[in-house]
Design a protein around this motif. Structure first.
Motif, PDB file in Angstrom:
ATOM      1  N   LEU A 204       0.982  -1.319   0.071  1.00 20.08           N
ATOM      2  CA  LEU A 204      -0.260   0.010  -0.060  1.00 20.08           C
ATOM      3  C   LEU A 204       1.011   1.329  -0.239  1.00 20.08           C
ATOM      4  O   LEU A 204       1.900   1.394   0.827  1.00 20.08           O
ATOM      5  N   LEU A 206       0.911   5.093   1.086  1.00 25.59           N
ATOM      6  CA  LEU A 206      -0.080   5.832   1.911  1.00 25.59           C
ATOM      7  C   LEU A 206       0.633   7.155   2.066  1.00 25.59           C
ATOM      8  O   LEU A 206       1.668   7.319   2.426  1.00 25.59           O
ATOM      9  N   MET A 212      -6.573   4.705   3.601  1.00 25.00           N
ATOM     10  CA  MET A 212      -6.869   3.690   2.554  1.00 25.00           C
ATOM     11  C   MET A 212      -7.682   2.476   2.949  1.00 25.00           C
ATOM     12  O   MET A 212      -7.232   2.277   4.376  1.00 25.00           O
TER      13      MET A 212
END
Length: 717
Positions: A204, A206, A212
């Protein structure tokens, strides 16, 4: 629980079993989930279960290969959502940069709906720079039966099919020895960076200040990919369904006691959580994780505890149990015509007959309680239509009580398991070592338990009243049987030198003189004389029984006394509630109020959720009660205890046949100065009752919807 089916703490985990208050339980229909405080499924009792089978045995979230640090976690008061809040530990270098601990907030929010797990993993970057976050979810499904999880060993199992993954889904399947293929599917809203049979790895990005979401679902049936819309929509439906269950019937509130109100709310929510709306009506399942299924005894007692507030539970329980009444004899099932079900299970081991609990009748008390509850329900509601519908079942149950249950011909209701696979003790204290004499010897059967004779007495009284109400010809016969049972119990069970009743008679009629809480249930049924009831009450309220957190199941100093045991010295809230209600029946309301305050004090240390049982150690100033490590939490009749004890303390009785609500010498527990009972329905009428403490111990009660009610016995027509 017999020795063959006892929950084995050593089987739950390679290490120590988790304390009950750290397990997080959710339920939807015949599915339930038990997780640890992080929301992870790792070992022991953890898992997502459906139809008594664990369809997801592992679900562990890590960030950079490490579990996040836990900030807080818990289940919402309405029992719909579990939420975990945590933060990251130092992350490994990604692209030459590292992320320190404590800059990422991770929230896991989950619920069960329509027998399906929905979860949202939300990660927010509170750091000053963008972060590359490796997030991993490990998973597995072992499809073990609930009895295996409890510690029962199987000689062999069926065949696991190969796990199938397709980018967003992991599909599991198991071919059981019973010929049934059981499946589950774990799904993700985003495709993992890498996915194997047992792990999904996400990468991910971020950005600073951004959030998220990753949505996860799991159930026995596959579905489309999870999404925010599906999560939100099902969350609303889950909360609305729970709200509807919690609002059934009347409510009880203490306006000036917010903490006490929280206990009432939590208890009501626990009963609602465990109640499943079946085709026959609402049925309170016994408890999670071990007993999330219909039990006869537990369902009846929970329905009785809630009867004055919500009669719909009793109607659902009576209808369900009537439909499953035994019609044939089976030694393996401990079944005889007329008996009422003790337990039902839907797992593979039950289907194969490896355990007898697919439909099991080995409870000596359930049939008597079934008839007695029918009488109490009719008196509470005036609903003779239901009584007419189940009248053949009531007569068949009475036929078992007076026939096969009378094994030695002395009129007492007795038990002796018909097969070695059954439960050796078949009353509510059903562990193998719970019934014994004053010298510790176990009785030779068939055994007559003292409390079961009280239940039979109550059943005969109910049949007397119902026969009169329906115009049936046998009312006098049932009244005579009730009186004969009363005389026989007083003659054979009462031990003059003890000033107490024997716990049981053995097969030869000899009394077993261990001093346990069982005679308190006789008081609940109204069998003893006033003089003997007073003696029993005095003994129950002595330091031998009172732990300071409620009543012990066995008095201190007795053989086999062990405050850490299942039945021989522990405290069971439902047992305390029945004993207290029995004492109130004989006017001991001050004792009831005191016991209610003790259970309330215990509840405050269990996050306002009373477990199935806890240890019976003496209360010490400034110290909490001691948990029993594998108790069910929540447990229906533990949650219902406060409502039965409140009814007993307030002296409320309802007779719908006469259209009356009687209030007799009400008491409020110490520290509670006011209580309000709202929307108490009696036929077409709705009544609100306000109880308020005056000077000293006096309590005034008034109706806020119709004519006034004063202290003492008063009718509302």
């Amino acid at each position: 629980m017999d020795d063959a089916y006892t929950v084995q703490t050593t089987a739950l985990d390679a290490g120590e079993p988790q304390p009950v208050e750290q397990l997080q339980a959710l339920k939807s229909g015949d599915a339930f989930l038990v997780a640890d405080a992080f929301g992870d499924l790792r070992s022991g009792a953890d898992g997502l279960f459906d139809d008594d089978t664990r369809i997801l045995s592992r679900l562990v979230l890590t960030m950079g290969g490490k579990r996040p640090s836990r900030l807080s976690s818990g289940v919402s008061q309405d029992n719909v959502f579990f939420t975990f809040h945590g933060t990251n530990r130092p992350l490994p270098p990604m692209g030459g940069r590292t992320a320190p601990a404590g800059i990422l907030h991770v929230e896991r929010r989950r619920f069960l709906h329509d027998r399906r797990l929905f979860e949202r993993v939300r990660v927010t970057n509170h750091g000053g720079e963008d972060v590359m976050l490796p997030l991993e979810i490990d998973y597995a499904a072992d499809f073990v039966d609930i009895f295996q999880v409890r510690g029962t060993v199987r000689a062999k199992m069926g065949q696991m099919r190969p796990i199938r993954t397709d980018g967003r889904h992991a599909r599991f399947a198991y071919e059981g020895l019973d010929g049934v293929t059981r499946t589950s599917c774990l799904s993700f809203s985003e495709p993992p960076h890498r996915m194997t049979d047992h792990r999904a790895e996400f990468m991910l990005t971020l950005r600073t200040g951004r959030t998220m979401d990753l949505f996860v679902e799991c159930g026995a049936v596959a579905c489309d990919s999870p999404s925010e819309d599906r999560f939100r929509r099902n969350a609303v439906e889950a909360r609305m369904a729970m709200r509807a269950k919690r609002r059934r019937g009347a409510s009880v509130r203490g306006p000036r006691s917010p903490r006490f109100n929280d206990w009432l709310d939590q208890s009501r929510a626990d009963v609602a959580l465990l109640t499943t709306d079946l085709l026959t009506g609402p049925y309170p399942y016994a408890g999670t994780p071990w007993f999330s299924t219909p039990f006869g005894r537990d369902g009846i007692i929970t329905a009785w505890q809630m009867l004055w507030l919500d009669p719909s539970l009793a109607k659902g329980v009576l209808t369900y149990l009537a439909a499953r009444q035994a019609t044939e004899r089976s030694a393996f099932q401990d079944a005889e015509p007329g008996k009422i079900m003790h337990e039902t299970r839907r797992g593979e081991m039950s289907a194969l007959g490896e355990v007898p609990f697919g439909l099991y009748y080995g409870g000596v008390d359930t049939t008597c309680l079934f008839v007695a509850l029918a009488g109490a329900y009719a008196r509470r509601t005036g609903d003779l239509d239901l009584i007419r519908a189940i009248w053949p079942n009531l007569i068949a149950a009475a036929g078992w009580i007076t026939g096969p249950a009378n094994m030695t011909g002395d009129g007492f209701v007795r038990y002796a398991r018909a097969a070695e696979t059954g439960l050796s003790n078949q009353g509510w204290k059903d562990s193998f070592d719970s019934i014994f004499d004053a010298d510790g010897r176990f009785p030779e059967g068939p055994v007559a338990l003292v409390e079961v004779q009280g239940y039979a007495f109550a059943a005969f009284q109910a049949l007397t009243e119902l026969s009169n109400a329906l115009g049936q010809p046998d009312a006098v016969q049932w009244a005579d049987r009730a009186e004969a049972m009363r005389e026989a119990v007083e003659d054979r069970f009462w031990q003059e030198d003890l000033g107490f009743y024997a716990v049981a008679l053995d097969g030869q009629g000899a009394p077993y003189r261990a001093v346990g809480s069982n005679p308190g249930h006789l008081l609940f049924c109204g069998l003893p004389s006033a003089e003997r009831a007073k003696a029993v009450s005095r003994r129950l309220m002595s330091a031998r029984f009172r732990s300071g957190w409620g009543l012990r199941t066995l008095a201190t100093g007795q053989p086999r006394y062990n405050p850490m045991s299942y039945h021989n010295g522990s405290v069971w809230p439902h047992d305390t509630s029945l004993c207290a209600a029995g004492m109130a029946r004989y006017g001991e309301r001050e004792a009831v109020a005191l016991l209610l305050s003790e259970l309330y004090a215990a509840a405050t240390h269990f996050h306002l959720r009373l477990p199935e049982l806890f240890c019976g150690f003496e209360r010490q100033t400034g110290e909490p009660p001691i948990a029993y490590p594998v108790a069910c939490l929540p447990q229906a009749w533990a949650a219902g205890s406060v409502f039965l004890m409140l009814q007993a303390a307030l002296g409320v009785s309802i007779d719908a046949f006469d259209g009356r609500v009687d209030v007799d010498d009400p008491m409020l527990p110490p520290g509670i100065d006011r209580l309000c009972v709202s929307n108490l329905r009696v036929g077409p009428t709705s009544v609100n009752l306000d109880f308020e403490r005056l000077q000293g111990a006096d309590v005034a009660v008034r109706s806020t919807s119709i004519g006034g009610v004063s202290k003492g016995s008063a009718g509302i027509a």
